[in-house]
Write an enzyme that holds these catalytic residues in place. Structure first.
Site, PDB file in Angstrom:
ATOM      1  N   CYS B  14      -3.929   7.055   2.870  1.00 10.21           N
ATOM      2  CA  CYS B  14      -3.648   5.599   3.331  1.00 10.21           C
ATOM      3  C   CYS B  14      -3.759   4.493   2.184  1.00 10.21           C
ATOM      4  CB  CYS B  14      -3.237   5.476   5.003  1.00 10.21           C
ATOM      5  SG  CYS B  14      -2.355   4.224   4.545  1.00 10.21           S
ATOM      6  N   PRO B  15      -3.373   3.564   1.499  1.00 19.02           N
ATOM      7  CA  PRO B  15      -2.021   3.549   1.117  1.00 19.02           C
ATOM      8  C   PRO B  15      -1.439   4.577   0.115  1.00 19.02           C
ATOM      9  CG  PRO B  15      -2.998   2.024  -0.346  1.00 19.02           C
ATOM     10  CD  PRO B  15      -4.853   2.874   0.534  1.00 19.02           C
TER      11      PRO B  15
END
Lengths: 375, 77
Positions: B14-15
């Site tokens: 993430c992201p």
């Protein structure tokens, strides 16, 4: 302008010192609603990072310039991305190192008070999860109570204080967090105690923590005494330390009481909980300082960051200790209970020694608040 | 028949899975499908949330040996 790291320890300082902080939480809405960093003077804005991929212009006006702005996400990556965008837009900004994962793991030892013969009592505050562990120190020896899974915190602290951990207790079989008790005992050669009624299914050796058991820490008369106090679990046991402190485990908190349902036997255990809170605890000195194993809301923290209050005050102020009608009490602790802690059934299995998840799996299981109380 | 594009973001954390998914979606035409492979467990909650706000739709979602696979249909606003 710069984007800078802020550590969980620095955030904890802001909580303890009542400093202001503006938190831009970029996790998705559900995660934020479920669990966030709590502070007395913290303000919040929740905008998921995936709304900000094209730019942060839309939120810039909402970020204050008169206090620190901290971007927070689950693990760090997204908050770093968003912080860099904010700094490119000309603003100073911090992001949380390690994200909520590291906030959940951060533990700070805070001294609660002095004990007979130069002894000391420390409360280990795990701000992110609301867990409270204890270390009683006296004359070169130590006892640890309700240790969380970060065993090094306790072992290193004991080294710093130049004391040897001799006794490790769990007040009950925990359902919200993974206990570090057994592992600390294995590493230090200490005795590990667990209430036998909570330990019927455990797959390791332990020493029974029986009602009335009294342990001396150091050579003097500093005593840690066990008081059987069932209700949150059938084995739940409290401790009276040096005739001054009452460690209540998950039975009595500052602004709430223990919930009886996490082992699936709420109906059976309501009467035990009632008996403990309304009879056994009332026979004790009101001058005892109550030290619970959890806090749920930031208002339960004292000014020095500890979680502690005189029993006599709780008998007056704590709603859960003031429900006269038994039927109403039963309803309060069995109906409309808050959601159960994340992965609580798996966590109980871990604490029984039935499964041994790896580090990442342990972190996943412990995500979220503790949820051991009923208000 | 609408075309299917595969985006492999396994191993990314993430992201990046969502950032890459968004960029890939921007290059597609309405009705096209993007098949995303990710090992980031955070995508379980974040991918549907992002797809929802972007106005696209997830037509299928599965997990094969710890890999999350999303089939996302592009909906032009």
């Amino acid at each position: 302008m710069a984007s800078m790291k802020m550590t969980a320890a620095q955030v904890a300082r802001k909580v303890i010192e009542n400093q202001p902080l503006f938190i831009l939480d970029v996790r998705n809405g559900d995660a934020y609603e479920d669990w966030k960093i709590e502070g007395h003077r913290f303000d919040y804005l929740n905008v998921p990072y995936f709304h900000l991929i094209d730019g942060v212009e839309e939120i810039l006006h909402a970020l204050p310039t008169d206090k620190d702005v901290l971007v927070v996400c689950a693990k760090e990556g997204s908050s770093q991305m968003v912080a860099e965008m904010i700094s490119e837009a000309g603003r100073d900004v911090y992001y949380l190192e390690g994200g909520m994962k590291s906030w959940s793991s951060y533990v700070e030892p805070i001294k609660v008070g002095n004990l007979t013969g130069g002894g000391e009592l420390y409360q280990f505050v795990r701000f992110g999860k609301g867990c409270l562990s204890y270390m009683v120190i006296s004359e070169g020896e130590a006892a640890v109570i309700d240790a969380v899974r970060f065993t090094d915190e306790f072992i290193n602290f004991a080294k710093e204080k130049n004391v040897e951990i001799k006794h490790v207790f769990d007040t009950h079989l925990h359902a919200d967090h993974i206990s570090g008790g057994r592992h600390i005992a294995e590493e230090t050669g200490a005795i590990y105690y667990l209430p036998p009624k909570d330990a019927t299914e455990v797959e390791f050796e332990y020493t029974p923590l029986e009602d009335g058991l009294s342990i001396k820490i150091g050579v003097s008369k500093l005593e840690v005494g066990a008081l059987y106090s069932p209700g949150h679990t059938i084995g739940s046991t409290s401790f009276i330390v040096d005739s001054k402190y009452l460690l209540t485990g998950d039975i009595l908190f500052i602004d709430s009481i223990g919930r009886p349902d996490l082992a699936g036997l709420a109906e059976d255990w309501v009467d035990d909980l009632r008996q403990t809170l309304y009879i056994r605890y009332r026979e004790l000195s009101e001058e005892l300082t109550v030290l619970p194993a959890h806090f749920m809301i930031i208002d339960e923290l004292n000014e020095d960051g500890t979680v502690a209050k005189r029993l006599g005050d709780l008998l007056i102020e704590n709603h859960g200790l003031n429900i006269e009608d038994e039927a109403e009490f039963r309803r309060t602790v069995t109906d409309n209970l808050p959601p159960q802690p994340n992965a609580y059934q798996q966590i109980r299995q871990v604490n029984m020694g039935k499964v041994s998840p790896n580090h990442e799996e342990q972190i996943e299981m412990e995500i979220g608040p503790n949820r051991c109380a009923v208000r | 028949m609408d075309s299917i594009t595969v985006l492999d973001v396994k191993g990314m954390s993430c992201p990046m899975p969502i950032v890459r998914t968004k960029k890939a979606m921007d290059t597609l035409s309405s009705g096209d499908i993007l098949e995303v492979h990710t090992t980031d467990k955070g995508a379980l909650a974040d991918m549907p949330a992002w797809v929802n706000t972007a106005g696209h739709s997830i037509v299928e979602q599965k997990e094969v040996e710890d890999v999350l696979i999303f089939f996302i249909k592009k909906v032009e606003k």
